[in-house]
Scaffold this active site. Structure first.
Site, mmCIF file in Angstrom:
data_model
loop_
_atom_site.group_PDB
_atom_site.id
_atom_site.type_symbol
_atom_site.label_atom_id
_atom_site.label_comp_id
_atom_site.label_asym_id
_atom_site.label_seq_id
_atom_site.Cartn_x
_atom_site.Cartn_y
_atom_site.Cartn_z
ATOM 1 C CB SER A 22 -0.936 0.018 1.208
ATOM 2 O OG SER A 22 -1.795 -1.080 1.142
ATOM 3 C CG HIS B 157 -1.426 0.308 -3.952
ATOM 4 N ND1 HIS B 157 -1.202 -0.080 -5.235
ATOM 5 C CD2 HIS B 157 -2.091 -0.732 -3.388
ATOM 6 C CE1 HIS B 157 -1.686 -1.290 -5.444
ATOM 7 N NE2 HIS B 157 -2.221 -1.723 -4.322
ATOM 8 C CG HIS C 9 0.391 1.535 6.273
ATOM 9 N ND1 HIS C 9 1.199 1.564 5.155
ATOM 10 C CD2 HIS C 9 -0.305 0.382 6.200
ATOM 11 C CE1 HIS C 9 0.989 0.479 4.447
ATOM 12 N NE2 HIS C 9 0.093 -0.272 5.063
ATOM 13 C CB CYS D 14 -0.547 -3.008 7.715
ATOM 14 S SG CYS D 14 -1.424 -3.214 6.143
HETATM 15 N N1 COD Z 1 -2.251 -13.545 -9.870
HETATM 16 C C1 COD Z 1 -1.837 -13.941 -8.650
HETATM 17 N N2 COD Z 1 -0.921 -13.253 -7.923
HETATM 18 C C2 COD Z 1 -0.406 -12.134 -8.460
HETATM 19 C C3 COD Z 1 -0.778 -11.673 -9.732
HETATM 20 C C4 COD Z 1 -1.746 -12.436 -10.454
HETATM 21 N N3 COD Z 1 -2.183 -12.053 -11.651
HETATM 22 N N4 COD Z 1 -0.103 -10.530 -9.984
HETATM 23 C C5 COD Z 1 0.683 -10.290 -8.906
HETATM 24 N N5 COD Z 1 0.497 -11.261 -7.986
HETATM 25 C C6 COD Z 1 1.135 -11.410 -6.684
HETATM 26 C C7 COD Z 1 2.586 -10.942 -6.610
HETATM 27 O O1 COD Z 1 3.468 -11.891 -7.133
HETATM 28 C C8 COD Z 1 2.750 -10.758 -5.104
HETATM 29 O O2 COD Z 1 3.213 -11.935 -4.490
HETATM 30 C C9 COD Z 1 1.329 -10.461 -4.613
HETATM 31 O O3 COD Z 1 0.472 -10.589 -5.738
HETATM 32 C C10 COD Z 1 1.205 -9.058 -4.017
HETATM 33 O O4 COD Z 1 1.987 -9.035 -2.877
HETATM 34 P P1 COD Z 1 2.751 -7.753 -2.300
HETATM 35 O O5 COD Z 1 3.704 -8.228 -1.241
HETATM 36 O O6 COD Z 1 3.306 -6.957 -3.411
HETATM 37 O O7 COD Z 1 1.566 -6.918 -1.625
HETATM 38 P P2 COD Z 1 1.042 -6.889 -0.111
HETATM 39 O O8 COD Z 1 0.687 -8.259 0.316
HETATM 40 O O9 COD Z 1 1.963 -6.098 0.746
HETATM 41 O O10 COD Z 1 -0.284 -5.972 -0.269
HETATM 42 C C11 COD Z 1 -1.394 -6.427 -0.930
HETATM 43 C C12 COD Z 1 -2.567 -5.410 -0.781
HETATM 44 C C13 COD Z 1 -3.757 -6.080 -1.385
HETATM 45 C C14 COD Z 1 -2.875 -5.086 0.668
HETATM 46 C C15 COD Z 1 -2.224 -4.062 -1.421
HETATM 47 O O11 COD Z 1 -1.657 -4.217 -2.651
HETATM 48 C C16 COD Z 1 -3.464 -3.162 -1.563
HETATM 49 O O12 COD Z 1 -4.350 -3.371 -2.369
HETATM 50 N N6 COD Z 1 -3.451 -2.087 -0.772
HETATM 51 C C17 COD Z 1 -4.510 -1.153 -0.789
HETATM 52 C C18 COD Z 1 -5.565 -1.588 0.138
HETATM 53 C C19 COD Z 1 -5.324 -1.092 1.461
HETATM 54 O O13 COD Z 1 -5.148 0.081 1.695
HETATM 55 N N7 COD Z 1 -5.254 -2.004 2.390
HETATM 56 C C20 COD Z 1 -4.995 -1.671 3.711
HETATM 57 C C21 COD Z 1 -3.576 -1.265 3.963
HETATM 58 S S1 COD Z 1 -2.470 -2.425 3.397
HETATM 59 ZN ZN ZN Z 2 -0.432 -2.109 4.493
#
Ligand code: COD
Ligand code: ZN
Length: 358
Positions: free
Chosen positions: A40, A43, A59, A160
């Site tokens: 995030s 993001h 955060h 988080c």
């Molecule tokens: N299919 C499957 N997996 C995929 C694909 C796909 N097409 N594309 C990418 N991925 C995988 C990546 O390989 C990676 O492993 C994973 O998706 C994403 O992981 P990270 O480590 O980059 O992300 P996280 O886990 O830190 O965060 C994910 C969230 C969903 C929380 C974030 O991206 C988000 O949407 N944040 C906004 C929402 C929010 O504010 N949430 C509260 C605070 S976090």
């Molecule tokens: Zn977060």
């Protein structure tokens, strides 16, 4: 003190000397001991989560109370705390209905500057916290006191990713023993959904991620099967693993409309897709109308794992203390604050589950 500042869209973070504001009424100064690096934050840098620069990001952090302002009632100097990126005031309309994850003060705590840049520019902080720093001045309602010996770098993740992911399984979906689950996106938050589903007693937990390192980590943390979406259609692969029926709950943990639609397609009739990821704020999600109604599929939004942080942070710490929640194996790297840009690079390149700044 040093802090990492978001200064321009898609630009690098700038680590600078800044001055936290003196604590006003209800404010607390925290010495930050560990801060997880979450997608995030990225993001925000990419503009998907609108937050104008300059701003101290971060955060997901923990630390020790250094000073308290007037009117602070529940915290004292020396207390160990975790930051909650949605405040829990305890008295607003939502908090009184056990919905502190929707606390009415969510935007108020983000709306005031909490530090000053060297040139005098006021600095906002991500979600009223700003944990990519040595200290933060934040509202008391943005902190939860914790009494535990769990190490700082693990405790930080509860701020988080772990609460969001475990909570998505336990609170939002309320996964039951024997349920079947798919998790699309196995980063720090997705791995936490997997662990939450395991704690709930799910019989099948399918980890979907194109990165082999993420799929391997998922197997170590509770997944029973993995799916590589680059190998064949992810929906078909998940259906094949569930007798053609689909899963009880499919979690989208990336933040893309296309994968939310996949999650909806993976859910069985009467099952649910749970949207944990947030797409770019200009995007919409399209789902087919027939299965929504005629197959009674549900699409559930999930913010902060629907967590009641004053109840759930201590509960999650208890899971860690009793060996039911493995945070040690979610931490791929610890780095100093000055290496923040390297931590983001490693996240983008799929090299880590979580990096923690210490
Ligand atoms: N299919 C499957 N997996 C995929 C694909 C796909 N097409 N594309 C990418 N991925 C995988 C990546 O390989 C990676 O492993 C994973 O998706 C994403 O992981 P990270 O480590 O980059 O992300 P996280 O886990 O830190 O965060 C994910 C969230 C969903 C929380 C974030 O991206 C988000 O949407 N944040 C906004 C929402 C929010 O504010 N949430 C509260 C605070 S976090
Ligand atoms: Zn977060």
């Amino acid at each position: 003190m040093r802090a990492a500042i978001f200064t321009e869209l898609n630009g690098p973070m700038s680590v600078e000397d800044v001055t936290p504001i003196d604590p006003g009424p209800g404010d607390v100064v925290v010495r930050i001991t560990a801060s997880g690096v979450c997608h995030s934050d990225l993001h925000v840098i990419g503009g998907a989560l609108p937050m104008p620069p300059p701003c101290i990001l971060g955060h997901e952090g923990t630390g020790i109370v250094e000073a308290v302002g007037p009117e602070v009632k529940g915290l004292q100097v020396g207390d160990r705390v975790i930051g909650t990126f949605i405040p829990a005031c305890g008295v607003c309309w939502h908090c009184l209905r056990d919905e502190s994850h929707l606390c009415d003060n969510t935007y108020a705590v983000m709306g005031s500057p909490r530090a000053t840049r060297g040139d005098g520019t006021p600095l906002m902080t991500m979600t009223g916290l700003g944990t990519f720093a040595e200290y933060m001045t934040c509202a008391e309602m943005s902190l939860v006191k914790i009494d535990t010996d769990v190490p700082d770098e693990q405790l930080a993740l509860i701020g988080c990713g772990v609460t969001t992911g475990v909570g998505a399984a336990l609170n939002t979906a309320q996964v039951q023993p024997g349920d079947t689950v798919a998790v699309i996106g196995c980063g720090g938050v997705g791995q936490s959904v997997i662990q939450g589903a395991k704690i709930a007693g799910a019989s099948v937990i399918i980890a979907v991620d194109p990165v082999a390192l993420k799929r391997d980590a998922a197997l170590g943390l509770g997944a029973t099967h993995t799916v590589d979406p680059n190998e064949a259609d992810a929906v078909e692969q998940v259906k094949a693993l569930t007798g053609g029926r689909g899963v009880d709950y499919a979690f989208e943990v990336i933040g893309m409309p296309s994968t939310v639609a996949q999650a909806f397609d993976m859910a069985r009739s009467g099952g649910a897709a749970v949207a944990v990821g947030v797409s770019h704020f200009t995007e919409s999600i399209t789902i087919p109308s027939f299965p929504l109604v005629l197959s009674e599929k549900r699409l559930l939004g999930c913010v902060y794992g629907s967590a009641q942080v004053r109840r759930d942070f201590p509960r999650l710490v208890g899971f860690v203390e009793n060996g039911r929640l493995d945070l040690g194996n979610m931490i791929s790297r610890t780095l100093p604050l000055d290496d923040i840009n390297e931590a983001f690079r490693a996240m983008k390149d799929g090299e880590v589950i979580r990096s923690v700044l210490v």
